[in-house]
Design a protein around this motif. Structure first.
Motif, PDB file in Angstrom:
ATOM      1  N   PHE A 170      24.475 -25.798 -59.748  1.00 47.99           N
ATOM      2  CA  PHE A 170      24.361 -24.494 -60.401  1.00 47.99           C
ATOM      3  C   PHE A 170      25.727 -23.886 -60.741  1.00 47.99           C
ATOM      4  CE2 PHE A 170      23.851 -23.522 -55.796  1.00 47.99           C
ATOM      5  CZ  PHE A 170      24.986 -22.738 -55.601  1.00 47.99           C
ATOM      6  N   ASN A 171      26.803 -24.663 -60.585  1.00 47.65           N
ATOM      7  CA  ASN A 171      28.142 -24.181 -60.894  1.00 47.65           C
ATOM      8  C   ASN A 171      28.804 -25.080 -61.959  1.00 47.65           C
ATOM      9  OD1 ASN A 171      30.617 -22.907 -60.865  1.00 47.65           O
ATOM     10  ND2 ASN A 171      31.000 -23.226 -58.689  1.00 47.65           N
ATOM     11  N   PRO A 172      28.243 -25.109 -63.176  1.00 47.19           N
ATOM     12  CA  PRO A 172      28.779 -26.014 -64.205  1.00 47.19           C
ATOM     13  C   PRO A 172      30.212 -25.688 -64.602  1.00 47.19           C
ATOM     14  CG  PRO A 172      27.183 -24.499 -65.177  1.00 47.19           C
ATOM     15  CD  PRO A 172      27.116 -24.305 -63.671  1.00 47.19           C
ATOM     16  N   ARG A 173      30.631 -24.434 -64.465  1.00 43.84           N
ATOM     17  CA  ARG A 173      32.010 -24.076 -64.812  1.00 43.84           C
ATOM     18  C   ARG A 173      32.988 -24.816 -63.900  1.00 43.84           C
ATOM     19  NH1 ARG A 173      33.546 -17.893 -65.163  1.00 43.84           N
ATOM     20  NH2 ARG A 173      33.048 -18.003 -62.967  1.00 43.84           N
ATOM     21  N   ALA A 174      32.673 -24.895 -62.606  1.00 40.16           N
ATOM     22  CA  ALA A 174      33.539 -25.620 -61.671  1.00 40.16           C
ATOM     23  C   ALA A 174      33.548 -27.113 -61.993  1.00 40.16           C
ATOM     24  CB  ALA A 174      33.096 -25.388 -60.234  1.00 40.16           C
ATOM     25  N   ARG A 214      36.325 -37.455 -61.208  1.00 36.50           N
ATOM     26  CA  ARG A 214      35.214 -38.197 -61.807  1.00 36.50           C
ATOM     27  C   ARG A 214      33.965 -38.040 -60.949  1.00 36.50           C
ATOM     28  NH1 ARG A 214      37.851 -43.966 -63.658  1.00 36.50           N
ATOM     29  NH2 ARG A 214      39.676 -43.077 -64.696  1.00 36.50           N
ATOM     30  N   ARG A 215      32.831 -37.977 -61.625  1.00 37.97           N
ATOM     31  CA  ARG A 215      31.553 -37.892 -60.902  1.00 37.97           C
ATOM     32  C   ARG A 215      31.262 -39.226 -60.236  1.00 37.97           C
ATOM     33  NH1 ARG A 215      27.424 -33.979 -63.962  1.00 37.97           N
ATOM     34  NH2 ARG A 215      28.946 -32.777 -65.155  1.00 37.97           N
ATOM     35  N   GLU A 216      30.791 -39.142 -58.998  1.00 32.35           N
ATOM     36  CA  GLU A 216      30.449 -40.352 -58.251  1.00 32.35           C
ATOM     37  C   GLU A 216      28.968 -40.428 -57.907  1.00 32.35           C
ATOM     38  OE1 GLU A 216      33.157 -40.359 -54.873  1.00 32.35           O
ATOM     39  OE2 GLU A 216      34.455 -41.738 -55.997  1.00 32.35           O
ATOM     40  N   GLY A 217      28.288 -39.315 -57.921  1.00 30.86           N
ATOM     41  CA  GLY A 217      26.879 -39.328 -57.578  1.00 30.86           C
ATOM     42  C   GLY A 217      26.355 -37.930 -57.336  1.00 30.86           C
ATOM     43  N   VAL A 218      25.122 -37.876 -56.869  1.00 30.80           N
ATOM     44  CA  VAL A 218      24.454 -36.606 -56.612  1.00 30.80           C
ATOM     45  C   VAL A 218      23.728 -36.693 -55.281  1.00 30.80           C
ATOM     46  CG1 VAL A 218      22.632 -35.029 -57.397  1.00 30.80           C
ATOM     47  CG2 VAL A 218      24.142 -36.103 -59.064  1.00 30.80           C
ATOM     48  N   GLN A 219      23.901 -35.675 -54.456  1.00 29.23           N
ATOM     49  CA  GLN A 219      23.062 -35.513 -53.277  1.00 29.23           C
ATOM     50  C   GLN A 219      21.955 -34.550 -53.686  1.00 29.23           C
ATOM     51  OE1 GLN A 219      25.939 -34.122 -50.354  1.00 29.23           O
ATOM     52  NE2 GLN A 219      25.716 -36.059 -49.261  1.00 29.23           N
ATOM     53  N   ARG A 220      20.744 -35.037 -53.652  1.00 28.69           N
ATOM     54  CA  ARG A 220      19.617 -34.227 -54.108  1.00 28.69           C
ATOM     55  C   ARG A 220      19.172 -33.241 -53.032  1.00 28.69           C
ATOM     56  NH1 ARG A 220      14.982 -37.740 -55.607  1.00 28.69           N
ATOM     57  NH2 ARG A 220      15.546 -38.756 -53.666  1.00 28.69           N
ATOM     58  N   ASP A 221      18.825 -32.035 -53.476  1.00 29.03           N
ATOM     59  CA  ASP A 221      18.259 -31.004 -52.599  1.00 29.03           C
ATOM     60  C   ASP A 221      19.043 -30.818 -51.307  1.00 29.03           C
ATOM     61  OD1 ASP A 221      16.330 -30.690 -54.513  1.00 29.03           O
ATOM     62  OD2 ASP A 221      14.695 -31.536 -53.332  1.00 29.03           O
ATOM     63  N   VAL A 222      20.353 -30.704 -51.421  1.00 26.24           N
ATOM     64  CA  VAL A 222      21.202 -30.610 -50.235  1.00 26.24           C
ATOM     65  C   VAL A 222      21.335 -29.170 -49.720  1.00 26.24           C
ATOM     66  CG1 VAL A 222      23.418 -30.397 -51.434  1.00 26.24           C
ATOM     67  CG2 VAL A 222      23.309 -31.576 -49.250  1.00 26.24           C
ATOM     68  N   LEU A 223      21.104 -28.174 -50.571  1.00 24.38           N
ATOM     69  CA  LEU A 223      21.265 -26.770 -50.187  1.00 24.38           C
ATOM     70  C   LEU A 223      19.982 -26.013 -50.487  1.00 24.38           C
ATOM     71  CD1 LEU A 223      23.275 -24.405 -49.388  1.00 24.38           C
ATOM     72  CD2 LEU A 223      23.562 -24.082 -51.857  1.00 24.38           C
ATOM     73  N   PHE A 224      19.479 -25.290 -49.486  1.00 18.25           N
ATOM     74  CA  PHE A 224      18.331 -24.411 -49.695  1.00 18.25           C
ATOM     75  C   PHE A 224      18.844 -22.990 -49.759  1.00 18.25           C
ATOM     76  CE2 PHE A 224      14.618 -21.910 -48.349  1.00 18.25           C
ATOM     77  CZ  PHE A 224      13.686 -22.379 -49.273  1.00 18.25           C
ATOM     78  N   ASP A 225      18.732 -22.377 -50.928  1.00 17.08           N
ATOM     79  CA  ASP A 225      19.267 -21.044 -51.123  1.00 17.08           C
ATOM     80  C   ASP A 225      18.349 -20.258 -52.042  1.00 17.08           C
ATOM     81  OD1 ASP A 225      21.436 -19.014 -50.973  1.00 17.08           O
ATOM     82  OD2 ASP A 225      21.641 -19.454 -53.113  1.00 17.08           O
ATOM     83  N   ASN A 226      18.085 -19.028 -51.664  1.00 20.33           N
ATOM     84  CA  ASN A 226      17.290 -18.135 -52.485  1.00 20.33           C
ATOM     85  C   ASN A 226      15.936 -18.737 -52.866  1.00 20.33           C
ATOM     86  OD1 ASN A 226      16.945 -15.624 -53.670  1.00 20.33           O
ATOM     87  ND2 ASN A 226      17.879 -16.228 -55.613  1.00 20.33           N
ATOM     88  N   GLY A 227      15.330 -19.417 -51.897  1.00 22.15           N
ATOM     89  CA  GLY A 227      13.982 -19.940 -52.084  1.00 22.15           C
ATOM     90  C   GLY A 227      13.866 -21.259 -52.811  1.00 22.15           C
ATOM     91  N   GLN A 228      14.984 -21.900 -53.123  1.00 23.61           N
ATOM     92  CA  GLN A 228      14.891 -23.201 -53.790  1.00 23.61           C
ATOM     93  C   GLN A 228      16.007 -24.136 -53.351  1.00 23.61           C
ATOM     94  OE1 GLN A 228      14.879 -22.271 -57.965  1.00 23.61           O
ATOM     95  NE2 GLN A 228      17.079 -22.062 -58.101  1.00 23.61           N
TER      96      GLN A 228
END
Length: 193
Positions: A140-144, A154-168
């Motif tokens: 949710f921080n595309p500017r960063a 460089r992007r190396e990967g994605v950790q899915r659903d790693v943070l629960f914040d504000n109900g999602q």
């Protein structure tokens, strides 16, 4: 890998980086209370003034074997506007994690974070002789993400659903820079603009 740190500030164009001191307590505590900063960094911890004072004392000591913490100071005002940190330093594999936080929307979008990252990459790759510096940034921080890619991560990967914040749940994008990546962009990443 025994760097020599003088304890002197690292000067950039608009900012300088320096070690924490006990006089930073009020500004650093306010930084830790900034809702937008805690959201962007995914911090879910409650910070007390007393706990912050103890933490400031700990990070004011130079100990590059474990971590290097710098306060980001805006030069024109002398105000503490954030921090940039190399932590999880692994001397065997010559790697570390980097993280940054900038306080207040009025300090974002002015290039302070980009300049602080470039200065800290110089510390990591040139002073500490690291091979790899990595970070995690929430989707949710595309500017960063844009800034990190601009300076050579460089992007190396994605950790899915790693943070629960504000109900999602939110994903974390994993990114890294290797020493050869740093050397390739050193004119921009290693020196302030």
């Amino acid at each position: 890998m025994e760097p020599v740190f003088s304890g002197q500030p690292i000067e950039g164009n608009a900012i300088s980086l320096r070690y924490a001191c006990k006089q930073d307590l009020d500004e650093y505590f306010a930084y830790l209370q900034d809702e937008e900063t805690t959201r962007l960094t995914g911090s879910q911890q409650h910070f007390t003034r007393e706990g912050t004072a103890v933490w400031l004392q700990k990070i004011s000591a130079v100990n590059a074997e474990e971590r290097v913490d710098y306060m980001i100071i805006e030069k024109s005002s002398g105000k503490l506007i954030g921090e940039v940190v190399l932590n999880e330093i692994d001397t065997v594999n010559r790697s570390a994690n980097i993280r940054i936080g900038i306080r207040g929307s009025g300090n974002r979008g002015k290039g302070y974070g980009t300049e602080a990252m470039r200065l800290m990459l110089r510390v990591g790759f040139e002073d500490l002789k690291l091979h790899r510096i990595h970070l995690g940034v929430y989707a949710f921080n595309p500017r960063a993400v844009h800034v990190y890619e601009k300076i050579g991560f460089r992007r190396e990967g994605v950790q899915r659903d790693v943070l629960f914040d504000n109900g999602q749940y939110h994903d974390m994008i994993l990114m890294a820079m290797l020493e050869q990546d740093y050397e390739a962009v050193r004119g921009g990443a290693g020196r302030p603009e």
